[in-house]
Design an enzyme around this catalytic site. Structure first.
Site, PDB file in Angstrom:
ATOM      1  N   ASP A 215       0.860  -1.191   0.000  1.00 43.88           N
ATOM      2  CA  ASP A 215       0.000   0.000   0.000  1.00 43.88           C
ATOM      3  C   ASP A 215       0.893   1.235   0.000  1.00 43.88           C
ATOM      4  OD1 ASP A 215      -2.390   1.441   0.059  1.00 43.88           O
ATOM      5  OD2 ASP A 215      -2.453   1.496   2.243  1.00 43.88           O
ATOM      6  N   ASN A 220       2.091   6.902   3.258  1.00 41.08           N
ATOM      7  CA  ASN A 220       2.799   5.891   4.041  1.00 41.08           C
ATOM      8  C   ASN A 220       4.311   6.070   3.970  1.00 41.08           C
ATOM      9  OD1 ASN A 220       0.715   4.489   5.257  1.00 41.08           O
ATOM     10  ND2 ASN A 220       0.419   3.119   3.514  1.00 41.08           N
ATOM     11  N   ASP A 231       3.657   1.438   8.020  1.00 44.20           N
ATOM     12  CA  ASP A 231       2.387   0.731   7.830  1.00 44.20           C
ATOM     13  C   ASP A 231       2.444  -0.323   6.717  1.00 44.20           C
ATOM     14  OD1 ASP A 231      -0.168  -0.092   8.120  1.00 44.20           O
ATOM     15  OD2 ASP A 231      -1.120   1.751   7.418  1.00 44.20           O
TER      16      ASP A 231
END
EC number: 2.7.11.1
Length: 342
Positions: A215, A220, A231
């Protein structure tokens, strides 16, 4: 066509996951669980932005700051959580800047009233600048190093990017939900079906699977004299391009420049399969559909109606139909991204 196991998984998602809302995770339970690790909490709990999990920042009696992440039950198994943590720790051991979980009592996964949680050091940083080419260059080089570690072996318990999880399961859920206005439901499902047909034509497996961040959007990445990746909750196996395409933005000319920079810096350290560029728009389409299904899946959690109050509005779903139709046309068109000269 969905397999019997996939159908069972979808039914389980609909019947079980949406009902969990973290209501049993009160501040007293959180504080008790943190003290049980041996940390002497000496501050209040500051909630951090997270819908999928529940995340708090706090300090101990030595003014050292930590972040506690309480994972949404029924999403990942213990084995899958451990795989994420092991991967992150391997990256940290390779001197790659990531937020790695801390170990207490010999394990990185703790338990509180049946909810798994992990504690991380609180690592501050500035926002990653999407229009800063120096940031892009260093992010590309760090991702290349992450992928070098990711190629050492695959996950055993975490899934692999593909149409089943990122399109077929979301489609089945969206077909059943009552959150889409009835007057728009047929048009929406028709648009999704056309998108799915085009995705099926374009999705290919001419790529080497490796462990990914999963992701890797700019939110992030923090900046601390270089990129700090946080994360890895969505870590899974997949094509390298999945960790690259969300760092590219702007108009077509800007995207071409960014891809040239991204791939030139990336390939200084590791190889890249140029055939993966044809997966950029399919991955974007899959993310669009997966996001809608994710909100539907979590709707019974009171945090979601509060955070997405427009989700049941007709205007929102009309825009989704238009965006899905536009993405289908884009998938049918010749690639607009020229071969980067990296």
């Amino acid at each position: 066509m969905l397999s019997c196991s996939s159908v069972f998984y979808i039914i389980a998602e609909i019947m079980i996951q949406p009902s969990f809302d973290f209501q049993t995770l009160d501040p007293e339970t959180v504080l008790d669980s943190l003290w049980n690790t041996g940390i002497r909490v000496d501050s209040g709990l500051t909630p951090l932005n997270s819908y999928e999990n529940r995340v708090w920042q706090f300090s101990d009696e030595d003014r050292k700051r930590y972040v506690a992440k309480f994972y949404r039950p029924q999403r990942w198994s213990l084995e899958q959580l451990y795989e994420e943590h092991q991967f992150t720790q391997q990256l940290a051991e390779a001197n790659i800047a990531v937020a790695a979980p801390l170990s207490f009592h010999g394990t990185t996964v703790q338990q509180a009233e049946g909810i798994s949680f992990a504690i991380f050091p609180s690592l501050g940083g500035r926002q990653y600048e999407i229009d800063n080419y120096d940031h892009l260059e260093q992010a590309a080089q760090t991702l290349a190093r992450i992928h070098q570690v990711g190629r050492q072996h695959l996950f055993h318990h975490r899934p692999t990017f593909g149409l089943d999880e990122y399109f077929h399961q979301p489609l089945a859920l969206l077909q059943e939900t009552s959150l889409i206005p009835a007057a728009l439901k047929v048009d929406f499902i028709t648009a999704l079906t056309k998108l799915g047909a085009q995705l099926t034509c374009m999705w290919h497996t001419d790529w080497e699977a490796l462990r990914l961040h999963g992701d890797c959007h700019p939110g992030n990445i923090l900046w601390r004299d270089g990129p700090l990746f946080v994360d890895l909750d969505d870590a899974r196996d997949g094509p390298a391009v999945q960790d690259l395409w969300m760092l590219v933005s702007g108009d077509l000319n800007e995207q071409r420049v960014q891809w040239d920079i991204l791939l030139e810096c990336y390939t200084e350290l590791t190889e890249f399969n140029i055939n993966e560029l044809s997966l950029i728009e399919p991955l974007r389409a899959m993310r669009m559909v997966y996001y809608l299904a994710w909100v539907v899946r979590r709707w019974r959690d009171p945090a979601f109606p509060k955070a997405f109050p427009w989700f049941e509005e007709a205007d929102f779903w009309m825009r989704q139909i238009a965006e899905i139709n536009a993405q289908t046309v884009l998938l049918q068109s010749p690639p607009s991204l020229m071969m980067p000269q990296f």
